[in-house]
Design a protein around this motif. Structure first.
Motif, PDB file in Angstrom:
ATOM      1  N   LYS A  78     -27.915 -63.358  35.138  1.00 49.71           N
ATOM      2  CA  LYS A  78     -26.732 -63.574  34.978  1.00 49.71           C
ATOM      3  C   LYS A  78     -26.345 -65.025  35.899  1.00 49.71           C
ATOM      4  CE  LYS A  78     -22.091 -62.873  34.034  1.00 49.71           C
ATOM      5  NZ  LYS A  78     -21.400 -64.136  34.748  1.00 49.71           N
ATOM      6  N   ALA A  79     -27.122 -65.175  36.802  1.00 46.92           N
ATOM      7  CA  ALA A  79     -26.822 -66.590  37.665  1.00 46.92           C
ATOM      8  C   ALA A  79     -27.088 -67.893  36.729  1.00 46.92           C
ATOM      9  CB  ALA A  79     -27.523 -66.400  38.898  1.00 46.92           C
ATOM     10  N   ALA A  80     -28.411 -67.399  36.200  1.00 47.36           N
ATOM     11  CA  ALA A  80     -29.063 -68.345  35.342  1.00 47.36           C
ATOM     12  C   ALA A  80     -28.315 -68.558  34.082  1.00 47.36           C
ATOM     13  CB  ALA A  80     -30.419 -67.795  34.844  1.00 47.36           C
ATOM     14  N   TYR A  81     -27.699 -67.569  33.367  1.00 44.43           N
ATOM     15  CA  TYR A  81     -26.785 -67.820  32.410  1.00 44.43           C
ATOM     16  C   TYR A  81     -25.432 -68.379  32.857  1.00 44.43           C
ATOM     17  CZ  TYR A  81     -23.177 -66.637  28.881  1.00 44.43           C
ATOM     18  OH  TYR A  81     -22.180 -66.823  27.951  1.00 44.43           O
ATOM     19  N   ASP A  82     -25.174 -68.389  33.769  1.00 48.77           N
ATOM     20  CA  ASP A  82     -23.573 -69.218  34.476  1.00 48.77           C
ATOM     21  C   ASP A  82     -23.931 -70.581  34.581  1.00 48.77           C
ATOM     22  OD1 ASP A  82     -22.001 -66.930  34.190  1.00 48.77           O
ATOM     23  OD2 ASP A  82     -22.487 -66.305  36.361  1.00 48.77           O
TER      24      ASP A  82
ATOM     25  N   GLY B  26     -27.995 -65.793  22.683  1.00 49.30           N
ATOM     26  CA  GLY B  26     -29.312 -65.428  23.431  1.00 49.30           C
ATOM     27  C   GLY B  26     -28.851 -64.553  24.678  1.00 49.30           C
ATOM     28  N   TRP B  27     -27.941 -64.526  25.326  1.00 50.71           N
ATOM     29  CA  TRP B  27     -27.340 -63.533  26.311  1.00 50.71           C
ATOM     30  C   TRP B  27     -27.274 -62.405  25.680  1.00 50.71           C
ATOM     31  CZ3 TRP B  27     -27.578 -63.107  31.378  1.00 50.71           C
ATOM     32  CH2 TRP B  27     -26.699 -61.973  31.786  1.00 50.71           C
ATOM     33  N   ASN B  28     -26.492 -62.143  24.666  1.00 49.52           N
ATOM     34  CA  ASN B  28     -26.139 -60.869  24.053  1.00 49.52           C
ATOM     35  C   ASN B  28     -27.586 -60.164  23.620  1.00 49.52           C
ATOM     36  OD1 ASN B  28     -23.600 -61.163  24.625  1.00 49.52           O
ATOM     37  ND2 ASN B  28     -23.396 -62.255  22.396  1.00 49.52           N
TER      38      ASN B  28
ATOM     39  N   ALA C 183     -33.578 -68.483  24.514  1.00 50.78           N
ATOM     40  CA  ALA C 183     -32.694 -68.170  25.672  1.00 50.78           C
ATOM     41  C   ALA C 183     -32.831 -66.864  26.365  1.00 50.78           C
ATOM     42  CB  ALA C 183     -31.283 -68.497  25.115  1.00 50.78           C
ATOM     43  N   ALA C 184     -33.081 -65.785  25.169  1.00 49.21           N
ATOM     44  CA  ALA C 184     -33.130 -64.571  25.382  1.00 49.21           C
ATOM     45  C   ALA C 184     -34.169 -64.167  26.297  1.00 49.21           C
ATOM     46  CB  ALA C 184     -33.093 -63.657  24.127  1.00 49.21           C
ATOM     47  N   VAL C 185     -35.373 -64.728  25.786  1.00 49.78           N
ATOM     48  CA  VAL C 185     -36.797 -64.402  26.625  1.00 49.78           C
ATOM     49  C   VAL C 185     -36.482 -65.083  27.936  1.00 49.78           C
ATOM     50  CG1 VAL C 185     -39.213 -65.384  26.916  1.00 49.78           C
ATOM     51  CG2 VAL C 185     -37.984 -64.659  24.688  1.00 49.78           C
ATOM     52  N   TYR C 186     -35.989 -66.188  28.289  1.00 50.80           N
ATOM     53  CA  TYR C 186     -35.779 -66.888  29.771  1.00 50.80           C
ATOM     54  C   TYR C 186     -34.936 -65.783  30.446  1.00 50.80           C
ATOM     55  CZ  TYR C 186     -34.722 -69.878  33.657  1.00 50.80           C
ATOM     56  OH  TYR C 186     -34.475 -70.554  34.828  1.00 50.80           O
ATOM     57  N   PHE C 187     -33.790 -65.324  30.027  1.00 52.33           N
ATOM     58  CA  PHE C 187     -33.052 -64.470  30.784  1.00 52.33           C
ATOM     59  C   PHE C 187     -33.808 -63.319  31.058  1.00 52.33           C
ATOM     60  CE2 PHE C 187     -29.494 -66.466  28.349  1.00 52.33           C
ATOM     61  CZ  PHE C 187     -29.305 -67.479  29.295  1.00 52.33           C
ATOM     62  N   ALA C 188     -34.608 -62.791  30.053  1.00 50.79           N
ATOM     63  CA  ALA C 188     -35.482 -61.450  30.480  1.00 50.79           C
ATOM     64  C   ALA C 188     -36.359 -61.720  31.581  1.00 50.79           C
ATOM     65  CB  ALA C 188     -35.948 -60.999  29.280  1.00 50.79           C
ATOM     66  N   TYR C 189     -37.098 -63.003  31.544  1.00 53.97           N
ATOM     67  CA  TYR C 189     -37.801 -63.391  32.596  1.00 53.97           C
ATOM     68  C   TYR C 189     -37.379 -63.497  34.009  1.00 53.97           C
ATOM     69  CZ  TYR C 189     -40.621 -66.454  35.390  1.00 53.97           C
ATOM     70  OH  TYR C 189     -41.215 -66.846  36.673  1.00 53.97           O
ATOM     71  N   CYS C 190     -35.993 -63.906  34.066  1.00 60.64           N
ATOM     72  CA  CYS C 190     -35.393 -64.117  35.288  1.00 60.64           C
ATOM     73  C   CYS C 190     -34.990 -62.440  35.658  1.00 60.64           C
ATOM     74  CB  CYS C 190     -34.215 -64.773  35.141  1.00 60.64           C
ATOM     75  SG  CYS C 190     -34.000 -66.544  34.762  1.00 60.64           S
TER      76      CYS C 190
ATOM     77  N   LEU D 156     -38.020 -60.918  37.542  1.00 59.27           N
ATOM     78  CA  LEU D 156     -38.250 -61.431  38.871  1.00 59.27           C
ATOM     79  C   LEU D 156     -37.257 -60.674  39.951  1.00 59.27           C
ATOM     80  CD1 LEU D 156     -38.938 -65.091  37.951  1.00 59.27           C
ATOM     81  CD2 LEU D 156     -40.552 -63.341  38.668  1.00 59.27           C
ATOM     82  N   ASP D 157     -36.082 -61.040  39.608  1.00 54.98           N
ATOM     83  CA  ASP D 157     -34.839 -60.555  40.342  1.00 54.98           C
ATOM     84  C   ASP D 157     -33.967 -59.859  40.055  1.00 54.98           C
ATOM     85  OD1 ASP D 157     -36.302 -62.050  42.710  1.00 54.98           O
ATOM     86  OD2 ASP D 157     -35.729 -63.715  41.680  1.00 54.98           O
ATOM     87  N   GLY D 158     -34.077 -59.156  38.920  1.00 57.31           N
ATOM     88  CA  GLY D 158     -32.964 -58.111  38.281  1.00 57.31           C
ATOM     89  C   GLY D 158     -32.026 -58.827  37.556  1.00 57.31           C
ATOM     90  N   GLU D 159     -30.968 -58.078  37.106  1.00 54.32           N
ATOM     91  CA  GLU D 159     -29.805 -58.789  36.174  1.00 54.32           C
ATOM     92  C   GLU D 159     -28.944 -59.627  36.789  1.00 54.32           C
ATOM     93  OE1 GLU D 159     -26.351 -56.803  33.427  1.00 54.32           O
ATOM     94  OE2 GLU D 159     -27.614 -55.452  34.437  1.00 54.32           O
ATOM     95  N   ALA D 160     -28.931 -59.679  38.230  1.00 58.46           N
ATOM     96  CA  ALA D 160     -27.899 -60.546  38.911  1.00 58.46           C
ATOM     97  C   ALA D 160     -28.707 -61.969  38.579  1.00 58.46           C
ATOM     98  CB  ALA D 160     -28.031 -60.187  40.313  1.00 58.46           C
ATOM     99  N   ALA D 161     -30.078 -62.082  38.662  1.00 59.18           N
ATOM    100  CA  ALA D 161     -30.510 -63.349  38.460  1.00 59.18           C
ATOM    101  C   ALA D 161     -30.396 -64.006  37.201  1.00 59.18           C
ATOM    102  CB  ALA D 161     -32.297 -63.412  38.939  1.00 59.18           C
TER     103      ALA D 161
END
Length: 528
Positions: free
Chosen positions: A101-105, A28-30, A84-91, A94-99
């Motif tokens: 990545k933080a959610a993924y971690d 999902g992250w990919n 998972a992909a949709v959730y990462f895109a949502y983050c 809101l706050d950019g790619e760093a957010a």
């Protein structure tokens, strides 16, 4: 775009981590990183919608409040990488790619793994204090554990990884003990470690507490389950002398935690009652513990005391001693929303025993409390008990009355129950009352009714047909004709062709001014 409520945001993150394995999350992250999430939007305060480009375009719904309702249109038919992909895109939105990545971690536990690499190095023994002798009292062992490992909770800000080696090390100190003594020592070790986790959660900030609670509980679950397994192995007849001292220590430890009137991570009431249930067959121990709990009642004025626990414990001790009247009196003084999960197993046990006088008292107690605040959470378990009671004692109308008076919240359970016990007429009356259409009742249920009691379906079709006609639109008329065809088969199956003729003549006459409906009747060959 407004962000999700903080609690629900962390709930969604936790649910993804709980229901998706690492490989799916990674994929999902990919998908997110490669730009395959076409869009994502927030529908309300706890729901996300998104579209993901895979071998086809898939629609995704994420429900952070009730994750089981989350859906994806892909063929995987389970929680998938597109979610998972949709959730990462949502983050990201809101706050950019760093957010993102933080959610993924966090979901992958990368931050916890990093923390774990530090805490795993906790030494087996620090050497600061001498280990107690084998014949030392449980209090001495407790003080030694506190002195040796009492600060471990400070390393648990992000996970409980620091406590696992402590648990293993402490269990290892008594591997050479006999089984009965070892069991009690291990139970004390688990309580000590759980207490460390309780101290750790207090350091977590309010924003992160919900996420950390879920994480801590998930990691501590096998420890708690092991404690309950050990408690089930206690043999009161073998507990004398020093063994009895250990049992008293464990009960006192759990009771002291449960008595605290504060938000806690673990349910110390159940932890305490696990010992009480096993030891209640020992008359001396049981009487003393019940007397001690009665003394605690006189301290209820102390605001720092969890009054609900005192009465819950006294109620359960009375239940174990088969004094149901006293048990109900104590339960009546508890916070029902908190104590109900203890009460339901009591009633289930009495149902197994079949003493209907006692069962009636318990069920009436539940009914009086649940009827004041009807909701699905409280009604569900009560309906299960009512269904069991009605199955075992079908001639008693009280159980049915309870279920009926809980409508509309009890609809699903009552409908399933009447089908199960083959009360088809009552089942049909319920559907009419609620206003259900035949198409809403499930193909399997309709097939069962058609074979077992086709006559009960006729009023349902009558009601649905009238409702469809009264919609006053072409689609409603077509649906009415479709249902008329099914109704005709029911009349013919019952050899009531004459009644069908009279019914259809009445319908045609009643709605003769609706030209569009008359056309649909003609097209459907209902009339010629």
């Amino acid at each position: 775009m407004a962000s999700l409520d903080d609690k629900l945001h962390t709930a969604l993150e936790h649910s993804l981590g709980q229901h998706l394995n690492e490989e799916i999350i990674r994929r999902g992250w990919n998908y997110y990183r490669s730009g395959q999430v076409l869009n994502v939007k927030q529908a309300d305060e706890d729901t996300l919608y998104g579209a993901v480009q895979g071998s086809d375009v898939y629609s995704v719904l994420l429900d952070s409040d009730h994750f089981k309702y989350s859906k994806c249109t892909c063929p995987f038919n389970d929680y998938c990488k597109h979610m998972a992909a949709v959730y990462f895109a949502y983050c990201h939105s809101l706050d950019g790619e760093a957010a993102a990545k933080a959610a993924y971690d966090r979901i992958m536990g990368n931050d916890q793994k990093q923390q774990g690499t530090v805490t795993v190095s906790v030494p087996k023994f620090s050497g600061r204090h001498d280990q107690p002798s084998d014949d030392a009292s449980p209090e001495e062992w407790g003080r030694w554990m506190e002195d040796e490992y009492g600060e471990t909770w400070r390393s648990c800000r992000h996970s409980l990884h620091a406590l696992q080696p402590v648990l293993s090390a402490l269990k290892g100190t008594t591997k050479h003990w006999d089984k009965r003594s070892q069991r009690l020592h291990w139970m004390s070790v688990i309580l000590f470690v759980l207490d460390q986790a309780e101290q750790a959660i207090k350091t977590v900030d309010t924003f992160s507490r919900y996420y950390h609670e879920m994480s801590f509980l998930r990691m501590a679950e096998p420890w708690v389950e092991h404690y309950y397994t050990l408690a089930l192995e206690l043999e009161p007849s073998e507990a004398d002398g020093e063994l009895r001292h250990w049992i008293d220590y464990l009960a006192g430890y759990a009771k002291s935690k449960a008595m605290k009137n504060e938000q806690q991570l673990f349910d110390w009431t159940f932890i305490y009652l696990a010992i009480c249930e096993r030891m209640s067959t020992d008359a001396q121990w049981y009487t003393r513990e019940l007397d001690n709990m009665a003394k605690e009642e006189y301290r209820e004025a102390d605001e720092s005391v969890n009054v609900s626990f005192i009465h819950t414990a006294a109620a359960m001790l009375s239940f174990f001693g088969r004094d149901d009247e006293a048990a109900l009196a104590h339960f009546g003084k508890t916070d029902f929303q908190r104590s109900q999960k203890v009460i339901y197993p009591c009633v289930a046990q009495r149902l197994e025993e079949g003493d209907w006088t006692i069962i009636g008292s318990w069920m009436n107690f539940l009914y009086e409390h649940i009827s004041k605040v009807k909701n699905a959470r409280t009604i569900g378990p009560f309906m299960t008990l009512c269904r069991r009671a009605d199955t075992d004692q079908p001639d008693e109308p009280l159980w049915t009355r309870y279920m009926v008076e809980m409508l509309p919240h009890s609809y699903a359970d009552l409908s399933d129950h009447w089908l199960a016990v083959k009360k088809y007429d009552e089942w049909a009356d319920l559907q009419l009352l609620i206003g259900m259409k035949p198409d809403d009742l499930g193909v399997q249920n309709i097939r069962e009714m058609t074979k077992a009691a086709p006559h009960v379906l006729i009023p349902l079709y009558h009601q649905s047909i009238e409702e469809s006609i009264n919609s006053r639109n072409r689609q409603g008329y077509r649906l009415a004709v479709k249902e008329l065809k099914k109704l005709e088969k029911l009349y013919n199956a019952g050899k009531h062709a004459d009644k069908w003729e009279r019914y259809i003549e009445g319908i045609v006459s009643k709605y003769q001014r609706l030209r569009a409906f008359q056309e649909e009747l003609w097209k459907g060959k209902i009339v010629t």
